[in-house]
Design a protein around this motif. Structure first.
Motif, PDB file in Angstrom:
ATOM      1  N   ASP A  94      30.856  43.704  48.160  1.00  0.00           N
ATOM      2  CA  ASP A  94      29.469  43.694  47.701  1.00  0.00           C
ATOM      3  C   ASP A  94      29.257  42.778  46.491  1.00  0.00           C
ATOM      4  N   TRP A  95      30.335  42.266  45.928  1.00  0.00           N
ATOM      5  CA  TRP A  95      30.266  41.408  44.745  1.00  0.00           C
ATOM      6  C   TRP A  95      30.893  40.059  45.068  1.00  0.00           C
ATOM      7  N   PRO A  96      30.106  39.081  45.470  1.00  0.00           N
ATOM      8  CA  PRO A  96      30.686  37.773  45.784  1.00  0.00           C
ATOM      9  C   PRO A  96      31.084  37.033  44.501  1.00  0.00           C
ATOM     10  N   ILE A  97      32.373  36.933  44.268  1.00  0.00           N
ATOM     11  CA  ILE A  97      32.884  36.237  43.096  1.00  0.00           C
ATOM     12  C   ILE A  97      32.883  34.741  43.408  1.00  0.00           C
ATOM     13  N   SER A  98      32.350  33.952  42.495  1.00  0.00           N
ATOM     14  CA  SER A  98      32.277  32.512  42.695  1.00  0.00           C
ATOM     15  C   SER A  98      33.664  31.922  42.874  1.00  0.00           C
ATOM     16  N   GLU A  99      33.784  30.982  43.803  1.00  0.00           N
ATOM     17  CA  GLU A  99      35.087  30.358  44.015  1.00  0.00           C
ATOM     18  C   GLU A  99      35.313  29.258  42.990  1.00  0.00           C
ATOM     19  N   GLY A 100      36.551  28.853  42.871  1.00  0.00           N
ATOM     20  CA  GLY A 100      36.929  27.827  41.914  1.00  0.00           C
ATOM     21  C   GLY A 100      37.470  28.442  40.640  1.00  0.00           C
ATOM     22  N   VAL A 101      37.568  27.610  39.620  1.00  0.00           N
ATOM     23  CA  VAL A 101      38.151  28.035  38.349  1.00  0.00           C
ATOM     24  C   VAL A 101      37.064  28.617  37.449  1.00  0.00           C
ATOM     25  N   LEU A 102      37.237  29.878  37.077  1.00  0.00           N
ATOM     26  CA  LEU A 102      36.361  30.522  36.101  1.00  0.00           C
ATOM     27  C   LEU A 102      37.143  30.617  34.796  1.00  0.00           C
TER      28      LEU A 102
ATOM     29  N   SER B  55      41.172  40.982  38.815  1.00  0.00           N
ATOM     30  CA  SER B  55      42.191  40.437  39.707  1.00  0.00           C
ATOM     31  C   SER B  55      42.735  41.519  40.634  1.00  0.00           C
ATOM     32  N   ALA B  56      43.025  42.685  40.078  1.00  0.00           N
ATOM     33  CA  ALA B  56      43.568  43.789  40.886  1.00  0.00           C
ATOM     34  C   ALA B  56      42.549  44.321  41.892  1.00  0.00           C
ATOM     35  N   ASP B  57      41.303  44.483  41.461  1.00  0.00           N
ATOM     36  CA  ASP B  57      40.288  45.090  42.321  1.00  0.00           C
ATOM     37  C   ASP B  57      39.717  44.141  43.361  1.00  0.00           C
ATOM     38  N   PHE B  58      39.652  42.854  43.035  1.00  0.00           N
ATOM     39  CA  PHE B  58      38.964  41.904  43.897  1.00  0.00           C
ATOM     40  C   PHE B  58      39.880  40.836  44.484  1.00  0.00           C
ATOM     41  N   GLY B  59      41.144  40.894  44.143  1.00  0.00           N
ATOM     42  CA  GLY B  59      42.100  39.959  44.726  1.00  0.00           C
ATOM     43  C   GLY B  59      41.940  38.523  44.269  1.00  0.00           C
ATOM     44  N   VAL B  60      41.297  38.308  43.134  1.00  0.00           N
ATOM     45  CA  VAL B  60      41.197  36.947  42.623  1.00  0.00           C
ATOM     46  C   VAL B  60      42.454  36.634  41.825  1.00  0.00           C
ATOM     47  N   SER B  61      42.802  35.368  41.776  1.00  0.00           N
ATOM     48  CA  SER B  61      43.986  34.945  41.028  1.00  0.00           C
ATOM     49  C   SER B  61      43.688  34.957  39.542  1.00  0.00           C
ATOM     50  N   LEU B  62      44.708  35.207  38.763  1.00  0.00           N
ATOM     51  CA  LEU B  62      44.591  35.210  37.306  1.00  0.00           C
ATOM     52  C   LEU B  62      45.734  34.407  36.723  1.00  0.00           C
TER      53      LEU B  62
ATOM     54  N   GLU C 292      46.977  27.806  47.373  1.00  0.00           N
ATOM     55  CA  GLU C 292      47.270  28.973  48.208  1.00  0.00           C
ATOM     56  C   GLU C 292      45.999  29.631  48.735  1.00  0.00           C
ATOM     57  N   ARG C 293      44.945  29.631  47.919  1.00  0.00           N
ATOM     58  CA  ARG C 293      43.693  30.309  48.289  1.00  0.00           C
ATOM     59  C   ARG C 293      42.511  29.419  47.902  1.00  0.00           C
ATOM     60  N   PRO C 294      42.254  28.362  48.687  1.00  0.00           N
ATOM     61  CA  PRO C 294      41.256  27.363  48.297  1.00  0.00           C
ATOM     62  C   PRO C 294      39.814  27.865  48.205  1.00  0.00           C
ATOM     63  N   ASN C 295      39.453  28.904  48.886  1.00  0.00           N
ATOM     64  CA  ASN C 295      38.073  29.403  48.857  1.00  0.00           C
ATOM     65  C   ASN C 295      37.930  30.661  48.013  1.00  0.00           C
ATOM     66  N   SER C 296      38.807  30.807  47.052  1.00  0.00           N
ATOM     67  CA  SER C 296      38.818  31.998  46.214  1.00  0.00           C
ATOM     68  C   SER C 296      38.608  31.599  44.751  1.00  0.00           C
ATOM     69  N   ALA C 297      38.453  32.588  43.924  1.00  0.00           N
ATOM     70  CA  ALA C 297      38.315  32.349  42.486  1.00  0.00           C
ATOM     71  C   ALA C 297      39.681  32.393  41.826  1.00  0.00           C
ATOM     72  N   CYS C 298      39.800  31.642  40.760  1.00  0.00           N
ATOM     73  CA  CYS C 298      40.989  31.691  39.915  1.00  0.00           C
ATOM     74  C   CYS C 298      40.499  31.813  38.480  1.00  0.00           C
ATOM     75  N   LEU C 299      40.830  32.918  37.834  1.00  0.00           N
ATOM     76  CA  LEU C 299      40.463  33.136  36.437  1.00  0.00           C
ATOM     77  C   LEU C 299      41.515  32.468  35.553  1.00  0.00           C
ATOM     78  N   LEU C 300      41.081  31.639  34.643  1.00  0.00           N
ATOM     79  CA  LEU C 300      41.975  31.034  33.653  1.00  0.00           C
ATOM     80  C   LEU C 300      41.585  31.626  32.306  1.00  0.00           C
ATOM     81  N   TYR C 301      42.437  32.512  31.804  1.00  0.00           N
ATOM     82  CA  TYR C 301      42.102  33.279  30.608  1.00  0.00           C
ATOM     83  C   TYR C 301      42.652  32.635  29.342  1.00  0.00           C
ATOM     84  N   ASP C 302      41.787  32.464  28.365  1.00  0.00           N
ATOM     85  CA  ASP C 302      42.135  32.089  27.001  1.00  0.00           C
ATOM     86  C   ASP C 302      42.814  30.724  26.907  1.00  0.00           C
TER      87      ASP C 302
END
Length: 186
Positions: free
Chosen positions: A14-22, A40-47, A66-76
């Motif tokens: 129900d929550w479409p997370i934007s793809e690409g680097v956040l 990352s744990a709940d929505f399977g996005v990379s961190l 590995e997951r081209p149509n997914s989000a990747c969080l880059l923290y700090d």
């Protein structure tokens, strides 16, 4: 949404997370790292976390491969003084980031979270509470009035959308909701 009106629980789909680097930045004590880990744990996005990481952008490249149509969080990853140059580097190495998400709080709430959430601060609290409060106030003020505006200006200069996720609440679920809304609003 209709699910909310009929009190049906929401699921990850129900929550479409934007793809690409956040890009996600949070001041000390605001819990940005925990929010990223939970998302990352709940929505399977990379961190990709930068602390102790020799090549965070290489890790982001791997995640996107590995997951081209997914989000990747880059923290700090960003530092205020180099923000614009770092965004340019990210763009050259892995593509233009989708957005910068800033974890924020009022200085009052930020200082309270620093004092309540950090073990070293808690130990020091008993010994020198006035000095501790001053340090927490200074850290919160610096984030809100120097670091945050500088990061935001650098991102806007790079034509990168900037979103804020409030961390004012002491309730993790409320913080997570604010963070999730920001991640899905790009």
């Amino acid at each position: 949404s209709m699910k909310i009106k009929i009190s049906e629980p929401l699921s990850a789909s129900d929550w479409p997370i934007s793809e690409g680097v956040l890009l996600v930045q949070g001041g000390f004590g605001l819990g940005g790292e925990n929010l990223c880990r939970q998302l990352s744990a709940d929505f399977g996005v990379s961190l990709v976390e930068t602390e102790g990481n020799d090549d965070p952008l290489g890790n982001v490249q791997e995640c996107l491969k590995e997951r081209p149509n997914s989000a990747c969080l880059l923290y700090d990853y960003l530092t205020p003084a180099k923000c614009r140059d770092q965004i340019d580097l990210i763009t050259r190495r892995v593509g233009k980031p989708t957005a910068l998400i800033l974890v924020t709080a009022t200085p009052y709430h930020h200082a309270a979270r620093i004092i309540d959430g950090d073990e070293d601060f808690r130990k020091e609290k008993a010994a020198r509470s006035n000095r501790l409060q001053e340090r927490a106030d200074h850290t919160a003020y610096d984030w809100a009035n120097q670091q945050l505006p500088t990061l935001e200006a650098g991102a806007r200069e790079a034509s990168l959308p900037v979103l804020r996720a409030s961390s004012d609440s002491f309730e993790f679920n409320e913080q997570m909701t604010s963070f999730l809304v920001a991640c899905s609003s790009v």
